[in-house]
Design a protein around this motif. Structure first.
Motif, PDB file in Angstrom:
ATOM      1  N   LEU A 310     -16.038 -45.987  27.283  1.00  0.00           N
ATOM      2  CA  LEU A 310     -16.498 -47.379  27.327  1.00  0.00           C
ATOM      3  C   LEU A 310     -16.389 -47.963  28.728  1.00  0.00           C
ATOM      4  O   LEU A 310     -17.285 -48.678  29.195  1.00  0.00           O
ATOM      5  CB  LEU A 310     -15.690 -48.219  26.335  1.00  0.00           C
ATOM      6  N   GLU A 311     -15.303 -47.672  29.415  1.00  0.00           N
ATOM      7  CA  GLU A 311     -15.133 -48.198  30.769  1.00  0.00           C
ATOM      8  C   GLU A 311     -16.192 -47.622  31.714  1.00  0.00           C
ATOM      9  O   GLU A 311     -16.732 -48.324  32.584  1.00  0.00           O
ATOM     10  CB  GLU A 311     -13.733 -47.870  31.272  1.00  0.00           C
ATOM     11  N   ASP A 312     -16.513 -46.323  31.529  1.00  0.00           N
ATOM     12  CA  ASP A 312     -17.532 -45.720  32.386  1.00  0.00           C
ATOM     13  C   ASP A 312     -18.899 -46.363  32.131  1.00  0.00           C
ATOM     14  O   ASP A 312     -19.639 -46.665  33.076  1.00  0.00           O
ATOM     15  CB  ASP A 312     -17.586 -44.215  32.102  1.00  0.00           C
ATOM     16  N   ARG A 313     -19.252 -46.576  30.854  1.00  0.00           N
ATOM     17  CA  ARG A 313     -20.532 -47.223  30.543  1.00  0.00           C
ATOM     18  C   ARG A 313     -20.568 -48.665  31.055  1.00  0.00           C
ATOM     19  O   ARG A 313     -21.610 -49.136  31.543  1.00  0.00           O
ATOM     20  CB  ARG A 313     -20.762 -47.215  29.032  1.00  0.00           C
ATOM     21  N   ARG A 314     -19.440 -49.363  30.995  1.00  0.00           N
ATOM     22  CA  ARG A 314     -19.379 -50.737  31.483  1.00  0.00           C
ATOM     23  C   ARG A 314     -19.589 -50.777  33.001  1.00  0.00           C
ATOM     24  O   ARG A 314     -20.301 -51.645  33.530  1.00  0.00           O
ATOM     25  CB  ARG A 314     -18.040 -51.356  31.092  1.00  0.00           C
ATOM     26  N   THR A 315     -18.990 -49.821  33.693  1.00  0.00           N
ATOM     27  CA  THR A 315     -19.145 -49.778  35.162  1.00  0.00           C
ATOM     28  C   THR A 315     -20.594 -49.494  35.541  1.00  0.00           C
ATOM     29  O   THR A 315     -21.148 -50.111  36.468  1.00  0.00           O
ATOM     30  CB  THR A 315     -18.217 -48.707  35.737  1.00  0.00           C
ATOM     31  N   ARG A 316     -21.222 -48.536  34.839  1.00  0.00           N
ATOM     32  CA  ARG A 316     -22.616 -48.219  35.151  1.00  0.00           C
ATOM     33  C   ARG A 316     -23.537 -49.403  34.836  1.00  0.00           C
ATOM     34  O   ARG A 316     -24.520 -49.648  35.554  1.00  0.00           O
ATOM     35  CB  ARG A 316     -23.041 -46.984  34.351  1.00  0.00           C
ATOM     36  N   LEU A 317     -23.225 -50.152  33.791  1.00  0.00           N
ATOM     37  CA  LEU A 317     -24.046 -51.318  33.459  1.00  0.00           C
ATOM     38  C   LEU A 317     -23.919 -52.402  34.530  1.00  0.00           C
ATOM     39  O   LEU A 317     -24.910 -53.039  34.915  1.00  0.00           O
ATOM     40  CB  LEU A 317     -23.632 -51.857  32.084  1.00  0.00           C
ATOM     41  N   ARG A 318     -22.703 -52.602  35.032  1.00  0.00           N
ATOM     42  CA  ARG A 318     -22.522 -53.597  36.088  1.00  0.00           C
ATOM     43  C   ARG A 318     -23.305 -53.201  37.336  1.00  0.00           C
ATOM     44  O   ARG A 318     -23.937 -54.036  38.003  1.00  0.00           O
ATOM     45  CB  ARG A 318     -21.043 -53.758  36.422  1.00  0.00           C
ATOM     46  N   ALA A 319     -23.266 -51.893  37.678  1.00  0.00           N
ATOM     47  CA  ALA A 319     -23.993 -51.434  38.874  1.00  0.00           C
ATOM     48  C   ALA A 319     -25.495 -51.627  38.705  1.00  0.00           C
ATOM     49  O   ALA A 319     -26.204 -52.022  39.653  1.00  0.00           O
ATOM     50  CB  ALA A 319     -23.668 -49.968  39.143  1.00  0.00           C
ATOM     51  N   ALA A 320     -26.019 -51.353  37.514  1.00  0.00           N
ATOM     52  CA  ALA A 320     -27.454 -51.553  37.286  1.00  0.00           C
ATOM     53  C   ALA A 320     -27.818 -53.028  37.296  1.00  0.00           C
ATOM     54  O   ALA A 320     -28.909 -53.420  37.744  1.00  0.00           O
ATOM     55  CB  ALA A 320     -27.855 -50.917  35.955  1.00  0.00           C
ATOM     56  N   ALA A 321     -26.931 -53.891  36.815  1.00  0.00           N
ATOM     57  CA  ALA A 321     -27.217 -55.324  36.769  1.00  0.00           C
ATOM     58  C   ALA A 321     -27.303 -55.925  38.164  1.00  0.00           C
ATOM     59  O   ALA A 321     -28.054 -56.887  38.397  1.00  0.00           O
ATOM     60  CB  ALA A 321     -26.143 -56.033  35.943  1.00  0.00           C
ATOM     61  N   ARG A 322     -26.552 -55.350  39.105  1.00  0.00           N
ATOM     62  CA  ARG A 322     -26.599 -55.892  40.467  1.00  0.00           C
ATOM     63  C   ARG A 322     -27.966 -55.649  41.112  1.00  0.00           C
ATOM     64  O   ARG A 322     -28.372 -56.367  42.007  1.00  0.00           O
ATOM     65  CB  ARG A 322     -25.498 -55.261  41.322  1.00  0.00           C
ATOM     66  N   GLY A 323     -28.713 -54.631  40.703  1.00  0.00           N
ATOM     67  CA  GLY A 323     -30.021 -54.363  41.268  1.00  0.00           C
ATOM     68  C   GLY A 323     -31.137 -55.145  40.600  1.00  0.00           C
ATOM     69  O   GLY A 323     -32.296 -55.035  41.017  1.00  0.00           O
ATOM     70  N   LEU A 324     -30.869 -55.919  39.555  1.00  0.00           N
ATOM     71  CA  LEU A 324     -31.895 -56.682  38.838  1.00  0.00           C
ATOM     72  C   LEU A 324     -32.009 -58.085  39.417  1.00  0.00           C
ATOM     73  O   LEU A 324     -31.038 -58.634  39.964  1.00  0.00           O
ATOM     74  CB  LEU A 324     -31.528 -56.751  37.350  1.00  0.00           C
ATOM     75  N   PRO A 325     -33.207 -58.720  39.323  1.00  0.00           N
ATOM     76  CA  PRO A 325     -33.344 -60.113  39.805  1.00  0.00           C
ATOM     77  C   PRO A 325     -32.574 -61.076  38.919  1.00  0.00           C
ATOM     78  O   PRO A 325     -32.142 -60.725  37.822  1.00  0.00           O
ATOM     79  CB  PRO A 325     -34.856 -60.350  39.736  1.00  0.00           C
ATOM     80  N   ALA A 326     -32.518 -62.342  39.456  1.00  0.00           N
ATOM     81  CA  ALA A 326     -31.716 -63.331  38.722  1.00  0.00           C
ATOM     82  C   ALA A 326     -32.395 -63.759  37.429  1.00  0.00           C
ATOM     83  O   ALA A 326     -31.721 -63.994  36.426  1.00  0.00           O
ATOM     84  CB  ALA A 326     -31.468 -64.544  39.622  1.00  0.00           C
ATOM     85  N   ARG A 327     -33.776 -63.851  37.451  1.00  0.00           N
ATOM     86  CA  ARG A 327     -34.474 -64.284  36.240  1.00  0.00           C
ATOM     87  C   ARG A 327     -35.242 -63.103  35.644  1.00  0.00           C
ATOM     88  O   ARG A 327     -35.852 -62.307  36.376  1.00  0.00           O
ATOM     89  CB  ARG A 327     -35.450 -65.411  36.570  1.00  0.00           C
ATOM     90  N   PRO A 328     -35.315 -62.995  34.312  1.00  0.00           N
ATOM     91  CA  PRO A 328     -36.078 -61.892  33.699  1.00  0.00           C
ATOM     92  C   PRO A 328     -37.569 -61.998  33.966  1.00  0.00           C
ATOM     93  O   PRO A 328     -38.263 -60.975  34.006  1.00  0.00           O
ATOM     94  CB  PRO A 328     -35.760 -62.066  32.214  1.00  0.00           C
ATOM     95  N   GLU A 329     -38.129 -63.238  34.190  1.00  0.00           N
ATOM     96  CA  GLU A 329     -39.554 -63.376  34.424  1.00  0.00           C
ATOM     97  C   GLU A 329     -39.988 -62.703  35.718  1.00  0.00           C
ATOM     98  O   GLU A 329     -41.141 -62.251  35.843  1.00  0.00           O
ATOM     99  CB  GLU A 329     -39.948 -64.859  34.465  1.00  0.00           C
ATOM    100  N   ASP A 330     -39.079 -62.624  36.677  1.00  0.00           N
ATOM    101  CA  ASP A 330     -39.415 -61.987  37.942  1.00  0.00           C
ATOM    102  C   ASP A 330     -39.690 -60.492  37.797  1.00  0.00           C
ATOM    103  O   ASP A 330     -40.379 -59.889  38.631  1.00  0.00           O
ATOM    104  CB  ASP A 330     -38.289 -62.211  38.961  1.00  0.00           C
TER     105      ASP A 330
END
Length: 497
Positions: A310-330
């Motif tokens: 779970l901790e490994d999946r949480r870390t990978r999700l945080r790393a992927a979230a940093r590369g996404l824009p602030a709004r989903p419409e973008d």
């Protein structure tokens, strides 16, 4: 060797009056039976020790043998009703102690012992008998490791075959209770003496006949146990019938007879041997506390592994979230813009595509006309006519040549026809018209028919001894002019090419 009833005692024959005196003669039967009575009165009950030899099992069921030592020998007989109750069965080379009475066999003037009981004479004889039995069972394959059954890892019911009194059953029950509390069924038997082997074998068969869903469930495992003792005390577990019952059982069996240094026959036949009855309980059951500790350790390891995942999946999700824009419409803005541009160019692109294919069709259609097809057909017709003009004469010449060969073969076949004899030759036929090809097929007096090229005549066959008849001088043929030789004809002569 016979019994007492085989002869009837008759009194002494009365001697003539002239021969009577103070020492009347005895008959042979009188003397033999007198000696028989003397032996039976004097040696009515004796115990002998010796080695068995010359064992003869009669069809009547009686056993005749010889007991011997290094200096003498005596014949022995065992009546049919006594054989089954003996402590040891007679075998050549076995040293035994027998009990019986001395009697005589008047028909041969020899004495013998009528054996009433027999037992092995000490540990040496017992072990020798055991080795012979082990060799026979080993040759039958009862000791093979491949036929031994595996023990259940977590038995729910354990059957124990032992004496209900004594320390053995208490040690087994105590050890099972502290290691693996499960259901234990005790089948009480005697574990020493002549009846022990049969009782243990019956207990094994009884457990084996139970059903898993019966009122008393069939055990998953059997333990045959007894405390230590001498070779004579443990001898009942060397019984052949008991060993075969252990080998035939469907339930796995642990043998726990005697101490670690004691060895019995069922130790080799059973599926597992334990050094002591307590050791049998340890082999049969796992340790519940160890299983609980191992289970708790596995649960802790599983929880730690899940937490790390779970901790490994949480870390990978945080790393992927940093590369996404602030709004989903973008995320959809750029792809939507590309879709709009492509949709605006789609109509004009379809029109240009249709125009291109229309021009290509016009170019191809201009090259297609009826005149082109007609000229192609005329060319194919001219080529076919040329082929016909070339191959027609060749085929005719080939047919003429084959016809000439066929006519020549027909003429050759006519000359070889056996039904058309040539001048100077004849064909012999029997009464039904079948051709006769050898002299062996003819018999004297048989009517035959001789066929010449210009006709047929009847004849009768002479016997083998008939001499040849004088030959008549052939008449001179009339003079005639030789026939002119026909000129070779050139008709039908084919072209070589």
């Amino acid at each position: 060797m016979i019994s007492d009833n085989d002869y009837a005692f008759e009194g002494p024959a009365e001697a003539p009056a002239a021969a009577r005196d103070n020492n009347p003669p005895l008959s042979i039967s009188e003397l033999s039976f007198a000696l028989k009575r003397t032996l039976e009165d004097r040696f009515g009950h004796v115990r002998l020790r010796g080695e068995i030899s010359k064992v003869n099992r009669h069809a009547s069921g009686h056993v005749y043998l010889t007991l011997k030592d290094d200096k003498a020998a005596i014949d022995g007989v065992i009546w049919k009703g006594v054989v089954k109750g003996l402590g040891a069965q007679p075998e050549s080379g076995l040293e035994v102690i027998v009990t019986g009475k001395i009697t005589s066999y008047p028909a041969r003037s020899s004495y013998q012992i009528v054996i009433e009981s027999m037992e092995p004479a000490g540990a040496g004889a017992l072990l020798a008998q055991l080795e012979r039995l082990k060799g026979r069972l080993r040759d039958e394959g009862l000791f093979e490791p491949s036929r031994k059954k595996s023990l259940p890892t977590f038995p729910a019911t354990i059957g124990v075959i032992t004496s209900p009194t004594g320390a053995v059953i208490r040690d087994i029950l105590h050890r099972i209770a502290e290691r693996w509390p499960c259901r234990v069924i005790v089948w009480p038997v005697v574990v020493q003496g002549d009846a022990a082997g049969g009782q243990v074998a019956n207990a094994i068969r009884g457990f084996d006949q139970m059903t898993p869903d019966g009122p008393i469930p069939r055990p998953d495992l059997l333990i045959v146990a007894r405390g230590g003792g001498s070779v004579e005390d443990l001898w009942c577990f060397n019984d052949e019938a008991l060993a075969r019952a252990v080998a035939e059982a469907r339930i796995p069996i642990i043998s726990a007879v005697g101490h670690e240094t004691d060895t019995t026959l069922i130790d080799f036949v059973s599926d597992r041997r334990a050094p002591t009855p307590t050791g049998a309980a340890e082999i049969a059951t796992p340790v519940l506390a160890d299983l609980r500790w191992a289970l708790s350790d596995l649960e802790a390891r599983l929880a730690r592994a899940g937490s790390r995942l779970l901790e490994d999946r949480r870390t990978r999700l945080r790393a992927a979230a940093r590369g996404l824009p602030a709004r989903p419409e973008d995320l959809l803005a750029l792809p939507q813009q590309r879709l709009d541009h492509a949709a605006s160019r789609l109509g004009s692109g379809l029109h240009r595509n249709v125009a291109v294919h229309e021009r290509q069709l016009a170019v191809v259609g201009g090259r297609l006309s009826k005149g082109l097809l007609d000229r192609a057909i005329e060319r194919r017709g001219d080529r076919l006519a040329a082929y016909a003009d070339r191959f027609g004469p060749a085929m005719k010449r080939r047919l003429d040549r084959d016809e000439t060969r066929l006519a020549a073969l027909s003429r050759a076949l006519a000359t070889l026809d056996p039904k058309r004899p040539k001048p100077g030759f004849a064909r012999i036929e029997d009464a039904v018209g079948a051709m006769i090809a050898s002299a062996a097929a003819l018999s004297p007096g048989q009517a035959v028919r001789i066929v010449f090229s210009d006709g047929a005549r009847g004849a009768t066959i002479d016997g083998e001894g008939a001499g040849p008849r004088p030959m008549a001088q052939p008449a001179a043929p009339p003079a005639s002019k030789p026939a002119p030789r026909p000129k070779p004809s050139t008709a039908g002569q084919g072209d070589l090419f």
